[in-house]
Design an enzyme around this catalytic site. Structure first.
Site, PDB file in Angstrom:
ATOM      1  N   TRP A   1       0.935  -1.327   0.107  1.00  9.79           N
ATOM      2  CA  TRP A   1      -0.052   0.051   0.095  1.00  9.79           C
ATOM      3  C   TRP A   1       1.004   1.162   0.050  1.00  9.79           C
ATOM      4  O   TRP A   1       0.645   2.243  -0.648  1.00  9.79           O
ATOM      5  CB  TRP A   1      -0.937   0.105   1.178  1.00  9.79           C
ATOM      6  CG  TRP A   1      -1.859  -1.119   1.122  1.00  9.79           C
ATOM      7  CD1 TRP A   1      -1.991  -1.980   2.074  1.00  9.79           C
ATOM      8  CD2 TRP A   1      -2.873  -1.354   0.250  1.00  9.79           C
ATOM      9  NE1 TRP A   1      -2.991  -3.019   1.793  1.00  9.79           N
ATOM     10  CE2 TRP A   1      -3.623  -2.538   0.508  1.00  9.79           C
ATOM     11  CE3 TRP A   1      -3.254  -0.955  -1.048  1.00  9.79           C
ATOM     12  CZ2 TRP A   1      -4.537  -3.238  -0.311  1.00  9.79           C
ATOM     13  CZ3 TRP A   1      -4.136  -1.458  -1.811  1.00  9.79           C
ATOM     14  CH2 TRP A   1      -4.857  -2.701  -1.416  1.00  9.79           C
TER      15      TRP A   1
ATOM     16  N   ASP B   1      -2.009   6.919   5.812  1.00 12.59           N
ATOM     17  CA  ASP B   1      -2.834   6.041   5.470  1.00 12.59           C
ATOM     18  C   ASP B   1      -3.332   5.157   6.505  1.00 12.59           C
ATOM     19  O   ASP B   1      -2.464   4.395   7.114  1.00 12.59           O
ATOM     20  CB  ASP B   1      -2.417   5.029   4.236  1.00 12.59           C
ATOM     21  CG  ASP B   1      -3.226   4.071   3.970  1.00 12.59           C
ATOM     22  OD1 ASP B   1      -4.582   3.845   4.477  1.00 12.59           O
ATOM     23  OD2 ASP B   1      -2.755   3.311   2.955  1.00 12.59           O
TER      24      ASP B   1
ATOM     25  N   LYS C   1     -12.094  -1.408   6.565  1.00 13.32           N
ATOM     26  CA  LYS C   1     -11.225  -2.372   7.567  1.00 13.32           C
ATOM     27  C   LYS C   1     -11.713  -2.430   8.822  1.00 13.32           C
ATOM     28  O   LYS C   1     -11.899  -3.333   9.566  1.00 13.32           O
ATOM     29  CB  LYS C   1      -9.753  -1.975   7.425  1.00 13.32           C
ATOM     30  CG  LYS C   1      -8.939  -2.119   6.099  1.00 13.32           C
ATOM     31  CD  LYS C   1      -8.923  -3.448   5.477  1.00 13.32           C
ATOM     32  CE  LYS C   1      -8.524  -3.398   3.915  1.00 13.32           C
ATOM     33  NZ  LYS C   1      -7.797  -2.475   3.338  1.00 13.32           N
TER      34      LYS C   1
HETATM   35  C1  PLP Z   1      -6.940  -2.058   2.025  1.00 17.77           C
HETATM   36  C2  PLP Z   1      -6.116  -1.053   2.218  1.00 17.77           C
HETATM   37  C3  PLP Z   1      -5.888  -0.031   1.191  1.00 17.77           C
HETATM   38  C4  PLP Z   1      -6.719   0.130   0.023  1.00 17.77           C
HETATM   39  O1  PLP Z   1      -7.961   0.430   0.238  1.00 17.77           O
HETATM   40  P1  PLP Z   1      -9.289   0.775  -0.828  1.00 17.77           P
HETATM   41  O2  PLP Z   1     -10.131   1.261  -0.187  1.00 17.77           O
HETATM   42  O3  PLP Z   1      -9.273  -0.788  -1.350  1.00 17.77           O
HETATM   43  O4  PLP Z   1      -8.646   1.547  -2.020  1.00 17.77           O
HETATM   44  C5  PLP Z   1      -5.024   1.022   1.294  1.00 17.77           C
HETATM   45  N1  PLP Z   1      -4.087   1.230   2.482  1.00 17.77           N
HETATM   46  C6  PLP Z   1      -4.187   0.320   3.354  1.00 17.77           C
HETATM   47  C7  PLP Z   1      -3.307   0.306   4.592  1.00 17.77           C
HETATM   48  C8  PLP Z   1      -5.047  -0.997   3.147  1.00 17.77           C
HETATM   49  O5  PLP Z   1      -5.217  -1.744   4.107  1.00 17.77           O
END
Ligand code: PLP
Length: 356
Positions: free
Chosen positions: A101, A168, A192
């Site tokens: 990511w 993020d 998540k």
């Molecule tokens: C799942 C995830 C993403 C991607 O998220 P989307 O909503 O599918 O774009 C980005 N960063 C992390 C840390 C993730 O776990």
């Protein structure tokens, strides 16, 4: 039979939230209509957005220097929107490469400015969090990934950065308290830990909005979303409602201090078993272990299949490891009850008795 859902995402939500969400699909708020068929401009939905926004401010401790936005496009869209809005042409941003990511975020940022990768743990398949790197002053921001969902590593302490941190937090947002002062921008795909797929929570310091001085398409501009209260266009109505319910639930649980304690207890039960059980081993540096995604391998690869079968028989779902790590990954987000973690641990013990 109700499964024990260890999926990495979309992931487990509180049972009470799903019941209320299901009811709202039939009839919302005594309106004689489903939530799915009402206008996002109705006063009833306005109240949902306002409550969700207020809960993010309250639970996270974000004062009114911060704007809270509910956007679509997932965290992956924010990989691009962050530099588009915050990074000037030719300017530099610092990134730490802690996984797939993070490296996707780096790739997008390179489209809009210069990227300095301060550190990377790629050479070790991202099984630890790099530390002790030099923190530069001459960059627009420092980008971090607080929890690396695929590898099961987590940043337990944010570095003292001289520039705003862009983070993020997709997979550990609101799983623990944190000091908002250091942050310029936080984003998280809700699916998540704080809601269903379809809405992305973006918290941005208002004075950084427009910093890039770049001409942006409307939908990519934080300023426009802020000025329109996330209603410039139709927001993801249902995912936003379910996120609001999940935030209400989180507040009822006692907020971030209480949920952190709950998450620490659950993770300790599982990591203790991984360390004590001769048939399993952890995959990452002990000090960087994630409280959200617990990755482990069978010490004997031949045990992978039979353990999956044993887990499945106990109603356990979603523990297959990501293909880049293998083995098992148990995601134990906020809504995961300790009793489900105990079921997994019991299966591991029973498995060791039979195969040890
Ligand atoms: C799942 C995830 C993403 C991607 O998220 P989307 O909503 O599918 O774009 C980005 N960063 C992390 C840390 C993730 O776990």
């Amino acid at each position: 039979m109700k499964k024990h859902n260890f999926s990495a995402g979309p992931a487990i939500l509180p049972q009470s939230v799903m019941q209320e969400a299901a009811q709202a699909c039939i009839e919302f708020n005594g309106m004689g209509m489903s939530l799915l068929e009402i206008s996002h401009r109705s006063k009833q939905f306005d109240a949902v957005e306002a409550e969700a926004r207020a809960l993010v401010h309250e639970i996270g401790g974000f004062d009114d220097r911060f704007a809270v936005l509910f956007l679509s496009g997932g965290a992956s869209t924010q990989f691009a929107l962050a530099p588009m809005n915050l990074l000037k042409d030719g300017e530099k941003a610092a990134y730490v490469d802690t996984g797939v990511w993070a490296s996707k975020a780096i790739k997008e940022a390179k489209l809009f400015g210069n990227v300095e990768v301060l550190a990377s743990s790629k050479e070790a398949n991202y099984n630890y969090i790099p530390k002790g790197y030099h923190l530069p002053y001459d960059v627009a921001y420092l980008h971090l990934t607080s929890n690396n969902t695929i590898y099961g590593t987590q940043l337990h302490e944010f570095p003292k950065s001289p520039v705003p941190i862009v983070c993020d937090m997709s997979s550990d947002m609101f799983s623990r308290p944190f000091d908002v002062e250091q942050f310029g921008l936080i984003y998280a795909g809700a699916q998540k830990n704080i809601g269903p797929a379809g809405v992305t929570v973006v918290i941005v310091r208002k004075d950084l909005i427009g910093r890039s001085e770049r001409k942006l398409p409307s939908m990519f501009d934080y300023k426009l979303h802020m000025e329109n209260g996330s209603m410039y266009n139709t927001p993801p109505v249902f995912p936003l409602y379910v996120t609001m319910l999940t935030l209400r639930w989180l507040k009822e649980q006692g907020g971030l201090n209480a949920i952190q304690k709950h998450n620490e207890e659950k993770a300790a039960i599982l990591y203790n078993e991984i360390d004590a059980n001769p048939l399993f081993k952890g995959t990452v540096a002990v000090e960087d272990r994630s409280l959200m995604n617990v990755c482990f391998l069978p010490t004997n690869p031949a045990h992978e299949e039979p353990f999956m079968v044993a887990a499945k028989a106990a109603g356990i779902d979603g523990i297959k490891g990501h293909r880049s790590v293998g083995g098992f990954r148990a995601s134990i987000y906020n809504a995961m009850p300790q009793s489900s973690v105990q079921v997994l641990v019991d299966v591991m013990r029973e498995f060791a008795k039979q195969h040890g």
